[in-house]
Design a protein around this motif. Structure first.
Motif, short mmCIF file in Angstrom:
data_model
loop_
_atom_site.label_atom_id
_atom_site.label_comp_id
_atom_site.label_asym_id
_atom_site.label_seq_id
_atom_site.Cartn_x
_atom_site.Cartn_y
_atom_site.Cartn_z
N ALA A 133 0.84 -1.20 0.00
CA ALA A 133 0.00 0.00 0.00
C ALA A 133 0.87 1.25 0.00
CB ALA A 133 -0.93 -0.01 1.20
N LEU A 134 1.96 1.23 0.78
CA LEU A 134 2.87 2.37 0.77
C LEU A 134 3.62 2.45 -0.55
CD1 LEU A 134 4.06 4.79 2.24
CD2 LEU A 134 5.73 3.23 3.29
N ARG A 135 4.05 1.29 -1.06
CA ARG A 135 4.69 1.26 -2.38
C ARG A 135 3.81 1.90 -3.43
NH1 ARG A 135 4.47 -4.36 -5.31
NH2 ARG A 135 2.29 -3.65 -5.26
N ASP A 136 2.55 1.50 -3.48
CA ASP A 136 1.65 2.01 -4.51
C ASP A 136 1.44 3.51 -4.36
OD1 ASP A 136 1.51 -0.62 -5.30
OD2 ASP A 136 -0.50 -0.97 -4.46
N HIS A 137 1.36 3.99 -3.13
CA HIS A 137 1.22 5.42 -2.87
C HIS A 137 2.42 6.18 -3.42
CE1 HIS A 137 0.31 9.10 -0.58
NE2 HIS A 137 1.58 9.08 -0.17
N VAL A 138 3.62 5.71 -3.12
CA VAL A 138 4.84 6.38 -3.59
C VAL A 138 4.93 6.32 -5.11
CG1 VAL A 138 7.36 6.23 -3.62
CG2 VAL A 138 6.13 6.02 -1.45
#
Length: 263
Positions: A133-138
């Motif tokens: 989820a953090l990867r996709d946000h970045v």
């Protein structure tokens, strides 16, 4: 020394390579370099896109071996056994470099390492989803070029809730400027082809250091490593968080220096 690799070098003695975390740089090791330089030759490269090291070329997804190539470069001409120390993303890079270097490595120290692809391999779907989820946000904001929108969530996740609001304007600007390489680093640590043997050497004395209250993906990566490599040693740093190597070097650095001395 490897062409194009921006590396800090200090001291003399058995070589130690220090690999920094994301959104940081080799400057993060200032205190540890001071602790090691009397007994070791310290080599601290900037990873791809940091300092004067060229950015990742973007030709396909980044893999840990792309970053490990920097370790090979800085060790060109070094014939002695080497120790590797890595924090967070640098820990994942150190793991891959140790596998590639084989018996050239005499010790490995991993500070909150983040090869989160191992979570998917181990069926730890919730922890892996949290990291993704953090990867996709970045990566979404990286594609759009809206790095100022990516930074607050990233900072609060890794530095602790409320960290972004507590930053000065100049610190926020520096953080945003350092964030772009992380877009590609996520591809490296979530590589679906990654296996435990790709990143975890069998016969290298290894110390894993983490805060028991760190973010769930890191906690569970540490558990996966402990189960797969029971001979590895572990140590905990309470209250330091994911960024303990920077914010609590007084707790972390003695663990690193003692392990290197014993190895």
């Amino acid at each position: 020394m490897g062409t194009g690799v921006d590396v800090l070098e200090a001291g003399a003695g058995p070589p130690v390579v220090l690999l920094h975390s994301s959104v940081s740089g080799n400057r993060q090791w200032k205190a540890l370099v001071a602790d090691l330089r009397d007994r070791h030759r310290v080599l601290a490269p900037n990873l791809l896109g940091y300092g004067a090291t060229p950015p990742f070329d973007g030709a396909g997804p980044q893999r840990l071996t792309d970053q490990a190539a920097l370790v090979h470069a800085v060790l060109e001409g070094v014939d002695e056994p080497v120790a590797l120390v890595g924090h967070s993303f640098g820990g994942a890079v150190a793991m891959r470099a140790a596998v590639e270097l084989g018996d050239r490595v005499r010790a490995l120290v991993l500070l909150e390492p983040n090869p989160v692809a191992l979570l998917a391999r181990d069926g730890r779907d919730d922890a892996f989803a949290e990291a993704c989820a953090l990867r996709d946000h970045v990566q979404r904001h990286g594609t759009a070029g809206t790095w100022t929108e990516a930074a607050p969530r990233f900072a609060d996740y890794w530095l602790g809730d409320g960290s972004w609001d507590a930053m000065s304007a100049s610190r926020r600007a520096a953080f945003v400027a350092a964030l772009p390489p992380n877009r590609h680093e996520w591809d490296a640590v979530t590589d679906p082809a990654m296996t435990i043997d790709d990143v975890a050497p069998h016969d290298v004395p290894t110390l894993v250091v983490h805060d028991p209250a760190t973010r769930r993906p890191i906690r569970e990566v540490v558990e996966v490593l402990a189960a797969a490599r029971p001979a590895w040693r572990s140590a905990t740093v309470d209250g330091g968080g994911h960024m303990a190597p920077l914010v609590r070097p007084d707790l972390v650095n003695p663990l690193v220096t003692a392990f290197l001395a014993a190895s």
